[in-house]
Scaffold this motif. Structure first.
Motif, mmCIF file in Angstrom:
data_model
loop_
_atom_site.group_PDB
_atom_site.id
_atom_site.type_symbol
_atom_site.label_atom_id
_atom_site.label_comp_id
_atom_site.label_asym_id
_atom_site.label_seq_id
_atom_site.Cartn_x
_atom_site.Cartn_y
_atom_site.Cartn_z
ATOM 1 N N THR A 61 46.017 -54.513 80.553
ATOM 2 C CA THR A 61 45.721 -55.848 81.566
ATOM 3 C C THR A 61 46.450 -56.224 82.956
ATOM 4 N N ASP A 62 45.871 -57.270 83.492
ATOM 5 C CA ASP A 62 46.676 -57.363 84.569
ATOM 6 C C ASP A 62 48.269 -58.273 84.109
ATOM 7 N N GLU A 63 48.026 -59.072 83.186
ATOM 8 C CA GLU A 63 48.815 -60.198 82.917
ATOM 9 C C GLU A 63 50.039 -58.819 81.591
ATOM 10 N N GLU A 64 49.971 -57.847 81.338
ATOM 11 C CA GLU A 64 50.488 -57.001 80.977
ATOM 12 C C GLU A 64 51.247 -56.668 81.745
ATOM 13 N N LEU A 65 51.016 -56.096 83.455
ATOM 14 C CA LEU A 65 51.112 -55.554 83.700
ATOM 15 C C LEU A 65 52.665 -56.449 85.314
ATOM 16 N N ALA A 66 51.930 -57.725 84.829
ATOM 17 C CA ALA A 66 52.796 -59.071 85.172
ATOM 18 C C ALA A 66 54.569 -59.150 85.005
ATOM 19 N N ARG A 67 53.903 -58.922 82.905
ATOM 20 C CA ARG A 67 54.624 -59.276 82.301
ATOM 21 C C ARG A 67 56.319 -58.116 82.311
ATOM 22 N N ALA A 68 55.264 -57.019 82.807
ATOM 23 C CA ALA A 68 56.449 -55.619 82.360
ATOM 24 C C ALA A 68 57.202 -55.333 84.136
#
Length: 57
Positions: free
Chosen positions: A2-9
């Protein structure tokens, strides 16, 4: 992902990079980072980071 997971990564990768760059500086290693933007076949911009690493004698 998800976008949130990508941002965290991305945030985690940047934090790791900053930590390693600080350690390299303590060891006298010079790191120069350069970014280059490329357009993909789909028309979106892709940014690549290139590193030049050296240690003065």
């Amino acid at each position: 992902m998800t976008d949130e997971e990508l941002a965290r990564a991305v945030r985690a990768a940047v934090a790791d990079l900053n930590r390693v760059l600080a350690e390299a500086a303590r060891h006298g290693i010079v790191v120069e980072l350069r970014t280059a933007a490329h357009q993909t076949g789909g028309g979106t911009e892709q940014v690549a980071v290139e590193a030049r690493i050296s240690k003065p004698l």
